[in-house]
Scaffold this motif. Structure first.
Motif, PDB file in Angstrom:
ATOM      1  N   LEU A   1       0.792 -10.819   1.089  1.00 32.32           N
ATOM      2  CA  LEU A   1       0.932  -9.380   1.339  1.00 32.32           C
ATOM      3  C   LEU A   1      -0.001  -8.588   0.432  1.00 32.32           C
ATOM      4  CD1 LEU A   1       4.800  -8.907   1.731  1.00 32.32           C
ATOM      5  CD2 LEU A   1       3.064  -9.349   3.479  1.00 32.32           C
ATOM      6  N   ILE A   2      -0.093  -9.009  -0.857  1.00 33.24           N
ATOM      7  CA  ILE A   2      -0.993  -8.311  -1.776  1.00 33.24           C
ATOM      8  C   ILE A   2      -2.435  -8.472  -1.307  1.00 33.24           C
ATOM      9  CG2 ILE A   2      -1.899  -8.277  -4.126  1.00 33.24           C
ATOM     10  CD1 ILE A   2       0.799  -8.802  -5.197  1.00 33.24           C
ATOM     11  N   ARG A   3      -2.757  -9.693  -0.864  1.00 31.68           N
ATOM     12  CA  ARG A   3      -4.133  -9.888  -0.412  1.00 31.68           C
ATOM     13  C   ARG A   3      -4.428  -9.022   0.812  1.00 31.68           C
ATOM     14  NH1 ARG A   3      -7.438 -15.353   0.081  1.00 31.68           N
ATOM     15  NH2 ARG A   3      -6.968 -15.202  -2.125  1.00 31.68           N
ATOM     16  N   GLY A   4      -3.509  -8.988   1.766  1.00 33.48           N
ATOM     17  CA  GLY A   4      -3.722  -8.140   2.949  1.00 33.48           C
ATOM     18  C   GLY A   4      -3.902  -6.689   2.544  1.00 33.48           C
TER      19      GLY A   4
ATOM     20  N   THR B   1       2.899 -18.293   0.262  1.00 33.13           N
ATOM     21  CA  THR B   1       3.516 -18.252   1.588  1.00 33.13           C
ATOM     22  C   THR B   1       4.591 -17.186   1.621  1.00 33.13           C
ATOM     23  OG1 THR B   1       3.201 -20.625   1.743  1.00 33.13           O
ATOM     24  CG2 THR B   1       4.623 -19.617   3.397  1.00 33.13           C
ATOM     25  N   TRP B   2       4.498 -16.314   2.568  1.00 30.91           N
ATOM     26  CA  TRP B   2       5.500 -15.262   2.727  1.00 30.91           C
ATOM     27  C   TRP B   2       6.211 -15.532   4.039  1.00 30.91           C
ATOM     28  CZ3 TRP B   2       7.570 -11.892  -0.454  1.00 30.91           C
ATOM     29  CH2 TRP B   2       8.354 -10.869   0.084  1.00 30.91           C
ATOM     30  N   ARG B   3       7.477 -16.034   3.921  1.00 38.17           N
ATOM     31  CA  ARG B   3       8.239 -16.337   5.130  1.00 38.17           C
ATOM     32  C   ARG B   3       9.662 -15.878   4.884  1.00 38.17           C
ATOM     33  NH1 ARG B   3       6.890 -21.563   5.731  1.00 38.17           N
ATOM     34  NH2 ARG B   3       8.595 -22.046   4.323  1.00 38.17           N
ATOM     35  N   PRO B   4       9.950 -14.622   5.161  1.00 38.90           N
ATOM     36  CA  PRO B   4      11.243 -14.060   4.779  1.00 38.90           C
ATOM     37  C   PRO B   4      12.401 -14.603   5.614  1.00 38.90           C
ATOM     38  CG  PRO B   4       9.932 -12.433   5.928  1.00 38.90           C
ATOM     39  CD  PRO B   4       9.056 -13.620   5.756  1.00 38.90           C
ATOM     40  N   LEU B   5      12.116 -15.190   6.782  1.00 34.04           N
ATOM     41  CA  LEU B   5      13.216 -15.707   7.600  1.00 34.04           C
ATOM     42  C   LEU B   5      13.165 -17.228   7.636  1.00 34.04           C
ATOM     43  CD1 LEU B   5      13.130 -13.230  10.609  1.00 34.04           C
ATOM     44  CD2 LEU B   5      14.806 -13.354   8.744  1.00 34.04           C
TER      45      LEU B   5
ATOM     46  N   SER C   1       1.120  -7.991  11.961  1.00 31.75           N
ATOM     47  CA  SER C   1       2.149  -8.307  10.985  1.00 31.75           C
ATOM     48  C   SER C   1       2.236  -9.797  10.769  1.00 31.75           C
ATOM     49  CB  SER C   1       3.493  -7.747  11.452  1.00 31.75           C
ATOM     50  OG  SER C   1       3.699  -8.145  12.788  1.00 31.75           O
ATOM     51  N   THR C   2       1.098 -10.394  10.467  1.00 38.40           N
ATOM     52  CA  THR C   2       1.075 -11.811  10.177  1.00 38.40           C
ATOM     53  C   THR C   2       0.678 -12.008   8.727  1.00 38.40           C
ATOM     54  OG1 THR C   2       0.075 -11.957  12.361  1.00 38.40           O
ATOM     55  CG2 THR C   2       0.275 -14.009  11.099  1.00 38.40           C
TER      56      THR C   2
ATOM     57  N   THR D   1       3.106  -2.552   2.821  1.00 41.10           N
ATOM     58  CA  THR D   1       3.806  -1.464   3.520  1.00 41.10           C
ATOM     59  C   THR D   1       4.193  -1.874   4.928  1.00 41.10           C
ATOM     60  OG1 THR D   1       1.662  -0.582   4.139  1.00 41.10           O
ATOM     61  CG2 THR D   1       2.734   0.402   2.226  1.00 41.10           C
ATOM     62  N   SER D   2       3.328  -2.638   5.616  1.00 46.68           N
ATOM     63  CA  SER D   2       3.709  -2.961   6.987  1.00 46.68           C
ATOM     64  C   SER D   2       4.846  -3.966   7.014  1.00 46.68           C
ATOM     65  CB  SER D   2       2.526  -3.393   7.855  1.00 46.68           C
ATOM     66  OG  SER D   2       1.664  -4.235   7.172  1.00 46.68           O
ATOM     67  N   PHE D   3       4.943  -4.783   5.978  1.00 46.75           N
ATOM     68  CA  PHE D   3       6.127  -5.644   5.888  1.00 46.75           C
ATOM     69  C   PHE D   3       7.385  -4.782   5.737  1.00 46.75           C
ATOM     70  CE2 PHE D   3       9.288  -7.694   3.126  1.00 46.75           C
ATOM     71  CZ  PHE D   3       9.734  -8.651   4.028  1.00 46.75           C
TER      72      PHE D   3
END
Ligand SMILES: Nc1ncnc2c1ncn2[C@@H]1O[C@H](COP(=O)(O)OP(=O)(O)OP(=O)(O)O)[C@@H](O)[C@H]1O
Ligand SMILES: [Mg+2]
Lengths: 323, 271
Positions: A93-96, A75-79, A256-257, A272-274
């Protein structure tokens, strides 16, 4: 009159510089200057790497973050919000990123290799002299243009074909559309490096094969491509690392999901898009969010660095092949 | 200048496998070789000699249409393999090259294993038989088997120059040709390797017709049955047009040439 004396003065000056002692001096100055240029570019690179990794280390030193869960978390949830805390698992992110790299590679590798074979083995000099510059123009188009091309042309096309006719859901931002334009974007690079490798195969090998009754297709695919293989693989790897590093087109077309998905018609977020997303936002420097992009950046750097090293070893092998 | 000289009457009943009739060869607009008529006998070794640039390679390469690969190369007149007119549009050069093989000046093995080098030709020609046996027999014929039998899977680049050249000969034999064209096959080799190639040519003559270009007079006199001497047309020296000056049994060319220019060339007084 003035002109004449000027000329004379220049001549004197030139002969002064050309006298042996001065030549020696010039050589030394040039050497120092050029050495300086080299050192300067190395220092800048080192500086970038240091700042990248020191921020990344600062990020991992935080109590909220854990190096292990960073690489294993899904899970990537920076906020954080009132309900859930932030969560840094980089795998979505790596998978994307990999999904777009693999799909665009699947487009660029066959098409790039095909164009390389055509240019190197089939095209006449005249045709080659027209097509090669065209390929280079394709390579020079700003990537943001590719992004909008994806949104305004590829995605609507996918929607018409897949959603309206076959009833498959297509997200407006989706990985496939991004992969198609990134694939097209890296075709010139794959084609041009592969073609260089194929043109370096000595003519005598082709003649040897023709003399055994090989057709042009057999000579191309069974002699030239295998002989140039390490160069061609290097082209593939460089192309894919370009796809991994591609930012603009992917941010625009794939959205950007951050998502652990295998569905290419979903929106995904790449590394990169993150990074651009956060950079364009107003995350204060030193905040966890601001630092997370350095951790992602360092991971990305490590990935492309390894790929470039692999491709360099392939290129070296192919240089040694026919000595 | 009388250029169309045929071998003497005595040998005329032997079978002819390659021939040219008033054949001229061009690179773009430039005439490289003019009006060559000659007959090449089956199961003999024929050598082409002559000064550099007189068109020996050009003539040789027309017998398996290798000139097609050079942009701007063209032909007038006729070139025959058996009864086929090679430059007729119905002829497929790919088929011709299976029957008329070629060995080049510089050994050019493929960057593959020794085995794969031999197997390449049979594979692309849909060879159905036992590949191991074919590889072995070709290497035997090329007098290379004993040296490489234990390292068939090693790279061909690990062989010496002379071994590589014999490998290239073996590779050419593997597609069952009738004719072997050899363009200075020993010029990149040392004297011992050269002698081995010459011995090999003598052995191969039983089964194959060999046409060899050479700059080495001793070699031509040692190995060949017939010799064609080519030179630059004396009447139009500036245009550097190649012509066939004299063609006869090797023994006659070297002991009793009819043409003064031939005599000068073989005795080293050329130029
Ligand atoms: N690829 C080519 N393009 C243009 N002209 C060529 C080409 N190959 C050969 N020629 C010309 O044709 C003529 C004959 O050349 P060719 O190579 O047949 O001579 P050669 O007798 O084999 O010479 P050498 O003994 O040096 O090998 C020469 O004038 C040469 O410049
Ligand atoms: Mg030659």
């Amino acid at each position: 009159m003035n002109m004449v004396s000027n000329k004379k003065r220049i001549k004197n000056l030139l002969s002064f510089f050309h006298s042996t002692g001065m030549n020696d001096f010039n050589e030394k100055v040039m050497k120092v200057l050029l050495f300086g240029c080299g050192v300067f570019s190395i220092l800048i690179t080192v500086g970038i790497i240091i700042s990248l990794f020191s921020e990344a280390i600062a990020f991992f030193a935080r109590p909220e973050v854990n190096l292990f869960t960073f690489f294993t978390g899904t899970t990537w949830r920076p906020l954080s919000s009132n309900i859930v805390p932030e969560n840094f698992g980089v795998r979505p992110l790596i998978r994307g990123t990999l999904m777009i790299a693999i799909m665009s590679g699947a487009i660029a590798i066959p098409l790039g290799l095909g164009s390389a074979i055509y240019l190197s083995e089939y095209a006449s000099d005249r045709v080659r002299n027209i097509i090669k510059p065209l390929l280079e123009i394709l390579a020079g188009i700003p990537t943001v243009v590719y992004g909008y091309f994806a949104l305004s042309f590829i995605t609507p096309l996918l929607k018409t074909v897949l959603e309206e006719n076959l009833g498959i859901d297509v997200n407006f931002f989706n990985a496939l559309s991004a992969s198609i334009v990134v694939g097209v974007m890296i075709i010139p690079m794959v084609a041009s490096i592969s073609e260089d490798a194929m043109r370096a195969v000595p003519r005598s090998l082709r003649e040897g094969a023709y003399a055994l009754g090989a057709t042009k297709f057999e000579v191309s695919t069974k002699i030239v491509v295998p002989a140039a293989l390490s160069g061609i693989i290097a082209a593939f790897i460089l192309g894919i690392s370009r796809a991994i590093g591609e930012t603009m087109a992917v941010s625009i077309a794939a959205g950007s999901t951050p998502r652990m998905t295998m569905n290419p018609l979903d929106s995904v977020q790449t590394m990169t898009s993150f990074i651009v997303q956060v950079s364009f936002g107003d995350a204060p420097s030193g905040s966890i969010n601001g630092q997370s992009i350095f951790a992602v950046g360092a991971t990305l750097f490590a990935m492309t660095f390894i790929m470039n090293i692999i491709s360099q070893t392939f290129i070296k092998r192919f240089r040694e092949a026919y000595d | 200048m009388e250029a169309n000289i045929l071998p003497s009457v005595k040998t005329q009943n032997e079978e002819i496998i390659l021939s040219t009739k008033n054949a001229s060869f061009f690179y773009h607009d430039k005439t490289a070789v003019k009006n060559v008529t000659l007959n090449i006998k089956k199961n003999k070794i024929t050598s082409f000699i002559g000064p550099s640039g007189c068109g020996k390679s050009t003539l040789l390469r027309s017998f398996n249409r290798m000139n097609d690969l050079i942009p701007g190369a063209s032909v007038e007149g006729d070139v025959y393999y058996k009864d086929q007119n090679l430059y007729k549009s119905s002829i497929d050069p790919v088929k011709i090259r299976q029957q008329v093989g070629m060995v080049f000046q510089k050994p050019n093995p493929f960057p593959k294993s020794i085995y794969e080098n031999i197997a390449f030709g049979p594979k692309i020609n849909q060879f159905q038989g036992n590949m191991d046996e074919l590889v072995e027999s070709c290497l035997m014929k090329a007098a290379l088997w004993d040296e490489v039998k234990d390292k068939l899977n090693e790279s061909a680049y690990a062989l010496s120059g002379g071994q590589q050249q014999r490998l290239c000969i073996a590779r050419a034999l593997a597609v069952f040709p009738d004719v072997l064209l050899m363009d200075e096959p020993a010029s990149a080799l040392d004297p011992i390797a050269t002698l081995r190639i010459e011995d090999l040519m003598n052995d191969l003559k039983e089964e194959y017709t060999i046409v060899v270009v050479t700059h080495n007079m001793q070699q031509a006199s040692r190995v060949s049955d017939y010799t064609a001497f080519m030179s630059i047309d004396r009447d139009r020296i500036d245009e550097r047009i190649g012509v066939l000056v004299e063609y006869d049994e090797t023994i006659k060319i070297f002991t009793n040439p009819k043409n003064k220019e031939t005599e000068d060339y073989i005795t080293g007084r050329f130029g």
